[in-house]
Design a protein around this motif. Structure first.
Motif: not given
Length: 322
Positions: A269-285
């Motif tokens: 989750r940190t990798e995807l959020a930090a790089s901006g590859l996925l937004d927070e709403d998508t990560l939550k889902l």
């Protein structure tokens, strides 16, 4: 002037993807050879001074971040490529590997400008905040390709386990799968370092200011995280990583395996959020769906309570307690 270079080295085309053990070996070999470099002779006899380096491995090869001092950017890039090519040729186990990209990413002028733009006192990040990493479009595309390739290793859980039935696209789900696969490799490597740190002085985690993985486990039990425990947690990590590559998923059978999956999920989750590859709403889902399918329950989260009690020995399978 100081320059931060990034280089990619890879095995011959057609080589099977590197597993965790091979990646660890590649990192060790490259790190050892780079440590031996006292200086580099660049074009026209210009001296290039290596200052620091960091090596990481992935399924398709290895990445090297290298800080060097050189009179100009062109000298830094050309000398680095030449010395990496020679280093691979003289390292028997890597002799058929080749250097791919080798380019400067940051100079000391860039760093100075960035520091001048920073506020005098930076506020500490909250526990649920992630420090963003600015990547170019080319770097983002490269990262997407790497994660898409790594996602193929996660065969036990399909894209539906990452939220495709709840609004996450298949492409986004594969990014989460790939980040999870990469997290397994990174956590295994870092646990070796944690074991070494605890073993050297026969200490427990509460006696260290910082450990790479054990710091992500419930803090209430830090005085029980010994080298003995760290070795068994490493075994649990290998087991969970292996299960992700099987035909069908088997949920964690004990608290240690559940905590391994918890740590891997956090890293992805940190990798995807930090790089901006996925937004927070998508990560939550994506991770809500993952929790639903990957865990039988979320009782392991109770261990993160400040007043949690018990023995870490109880987290392990009976065979690991002997």
């Amino acid at each position: 002037m100081e320059y931060q270079l990034k280089a990619e080295v890879a095995p011959p085309a057609g080589t099977p993807e590197l597993d965790a053990l091979h990646r660890h070996g590649v990192v060790s070999l490259l790190d050892e050879q780079l440590d031996l470099l006292a200086g580099i002779e660049g074009p026209d006899g210009v001296e290039i001074e290596p200052l620091d380096h960091e090596v990481s491995a992935h399924p398709g090869g290895a990445s090297i971040k290298w800080l060097v001092e050189a009179p100009a950017l062109a000298f830094a890039e050309e000398a680095a490529r030449a010395v990496l090519t020679e280093l691979l040729e003289r390292t028997e186990l890597l002799a058929d590997w080749t250097v791919g990209t080798c380019e400067v990413t940051v100079s000391d002028e860039d760093l100075e400008t960035a520091l001048e733009d920073e506020p005098a006192e930076a506020e500490e990040l909250e526990d649920d905040e992630v420090e963003l990493i600015e990547l170019s479009e080319d770097e983002l595309d490269e990262r997407r390709d790497l994660l898409a390739t790594a996602s193929e290793l996660v065969t036990a859980l399909g894209t539906d386990a990452f939220g495709t039935e709840d609004g996450v696209t298949p492409e986004q789900a594969r990014l989460v799968q790939g980040a999870l696969a990469e997290a397994v490799v990174v956590v295994i490597d870092e646990l070796f370092d944690d074991v070494k740190a605890l073993d050297e002085d026969d200490t427990t985690a509460d006696q260290h200011e910082e450990l790479l993985v054990l710091d992500e486990l419930p803090k209430a039990f830090a005085d029980q995280y010994s080298a003995w425990f760290a070795k068994r947690f490493l075994i649990a990590t290998v087991i969970v990583g292996e299960r992700l590559t099987e035909d069908e998923w088997r949920s964690p059978t004990n608290a240690a395996e559940a905590l391994v999956l918890h740590v891997l999920k956090g890293r992805a989750r940190t990798e995807l959020a930090a790089s901006g590859l996925l937004d927070e709403d998508t990560l939550k889902l994506a991770f809500a769906a993952f929790d639903e399918q990957a865990f039988d329950d979320l009782e392991h989260e109770d261990l993160y309570a400040d007043d949690a009690e018990g023995s870490v020995v109880d987290w392990l399978p009976s065979i690991a307690k002997a």
